[in-house]
Design a protein around this motif. Structure first.
Motif, PDB file in Angstrom:
ATOM      1  N   SER A 286       0.816  -1.220   0.000  1.00 26.02           N
ATOM      2  CA  SER A 286       0.000   0.000   0.000  1.00 26.02           C
ATOM      3  C   SER A 286       0.847   1.266   0.000  1.00 26.02           C
ATOM      4  O   SER A 286       2.036   1.237   0.257  1.00 26.02           O
ATOM      5  CB  SER A 286      -0.885   0.017   1.251  1.00 26.02           C
TER       6      SER A 286
ATOM      7  N   TYR B 227      -5.580  12.263  -1.355  1.00 23.11           N
ATOM      8  CA  TYR B 227      -6.949  11.917  -1.741  1.00 23.11           C
ATOM      9  C   TYR B 227      -6.961  11.145  -3.059  1.00 23.11           C
ATOM     10  O   TYR B 227      -7.590  10.083  -3.164  1.00 23.11           O
ATOM     11  CB  TYR B 227      -7.808  13.181  -1.847  1.00 23.11           C
ATOM     12  N   GLU B 228      -6.283  11.669  -4.051  1.00 28.99           N
ATOM     13  CA  GLU B 228      -6.259  11.021  -5.373  1.00 28.99           C
ATOM     14  C   GLU B 228      -5.639   9.621  -5.298  1.00 28.99           C
ATOM     15  O   GLU B 228      -6.136   8.687  -5.918  1.00 28.99           O
ATOM     16  CB  GLU B 228      -5.487  11.887  -6.380  1.00 28.99           C
ATOM     17  N   GLU B 229      -4.565   9.483  -4.536  1.00 28.31           N
ATOM     18  CA  GLU B 229      -3.894   8.183  -4.429  1.00 28.31           C
ATOM     19  C   GLU B 229      -4.735   7.148  -3.690  1.00 28.31           C
ATOM     20  O   GLU B 229      -4.560   5.952  -3.890  1.00 28.31           O
ATOM     21  CB  GLU B 229      -2.542   8.342  -3.731  1.00 28.31           C
TER      22      GLU B 229
ATOM     23  N   LEU C  82      -8.144   6.927  -3.733  1.00 29.65           N
ATOM     24  CA  LEU C  82      -9.491   6.767  -4.267  1.00 29.65           C
ATOM     25  C   LEU C  82      -9.886   5.281  -4.373  1.00 29.65           C
ATOM     26  O   LEU C  82     -11.033   4.931  -4.117  1.00 29.65           O
ATOM     27  CB  LEU C  82      -9.617   7.440  -5.626  1.00 29.65           C
ATOM     28  N   ASP C  83      -8.963   4.433  -4.761  1.00 29.59           N
ATOM     29  CA  ASP C  83      -9.288   3.037  -5.016  1.00 29.59           C
ATOM     30  C   ASP C  83      -8.518   2.059  -4.141  1.00 29.59           C
ATOM     31  O   ASP C  83      -8.488   0.865  -4.433  1.00 29.59           O
ATOM     32  CB  ASP C  83      -9.020   2.696  -6.489  1.00 29.59           C
ATOM     33  N   GLU C  84      -7.865   2.555  -3.112  1.00 23.38           N
ATOM     34  CA  GLU C  84      -7.096   1.655  -2.242  1.00 23.38           C
ATOM     35  C   GLU C  84      -6.980   2.238  -0.845  1.00 23.38           C
ATOM     36  O   GLU C  84      -7.260   3.391  -0.614  1.00 23.38           O
ATOM     37  CB  GLU C  84      -5.722   1.353  -2.828  1.00 23.38           C
TER      38      GLU C  84
END
Length: 187
Positions: free
Chosen positions: A154, A176-178, A180-182
């Motif tokens: 991660s 936040y962007e990093e 979004l999916d993890e």
């Protein structure tokens, strides 16, 4: 800086008396037991009417808006009596946000209670319990092993990605962007 702290202290104390707020020290004076090195977050509600039935061990974390109720008045209209029971939170426990701990419950040492869980029965040491009603779903040891594996794969962030590290607006957006999916981890 010192003047600001003093002003904040005075303002907080005035608010306590004006709004008749109850602080941890008030519960302790009434008989509730709290161990050392505990982190009790804002908005935690302790049973004011029976707080002396609550005992919290050392190194306990209680997240915001959790409830610890040592009484259950559901029987009041039926039998003209209220159920009461001791609550014991043993050492090293984590209680998630908005969890509800009911009377007669012991949460064993080094256990984790998930956010929003309703704990109606005692939880053994080293367990993770979640849900309504809360049920043991894992051991802390298994959860720790899974988390260590996830940690290696991660995104990891240092203290500069926290409020205490004065996170920048750019890093807030990046984080936040990093994520979004993890899931990631921060110090």
């Amino acid at each position: 800086m010192i003047i600001r702290r003093m002003m904040t202290f005075v303002k907080v104390r005035m608010r306590k008396y004006l709004l008749d707020e109850i602080w941890l020290e008030d519960y302790v004076k009434m008989g509730m037991k709290i161990g050392e090195n505990c982190s009790i977050q804002p908005g935690v509600v302790f049973d004011y009417t029976h707080c002396w039935l609550i005992k919290i061990g050392n190194n306990v974390t209680i997240a915001p808006q959790a409830y610890l109720l040592a009484h259950d008045a559901s029987t009041k209209n039926l039998i003209n009596m209220t159920k009461i029971g001791a609550i014991t939170i043993e050492d090293g426990v984590f209680i998630g946000a908005r969890a509800l701990i009911m009377p007669g419950v012991t949460i064993g040492s080094n256990s984790i209670i998930g956010a929003g869980s309703v704990v109606t029965k005692s939880i053994p040491a080293g367990s993770i319990a979640v849900g309504n009603p809360a049920k043991v779903v894992s051991s802390v040891e298994a959860y720790l092993e899974k988390s260590r594996s996830l940690l290696k794969m991660s995104k990891n962030y240092d203290v500069t990605y926290t409020h205490m590290g004065n996170i920048t607006a750019l890093n807030k957006n990046k984080m936040y962007e990093e994520l979004l999916d993890e899931i990631g981890f921060v110090v």
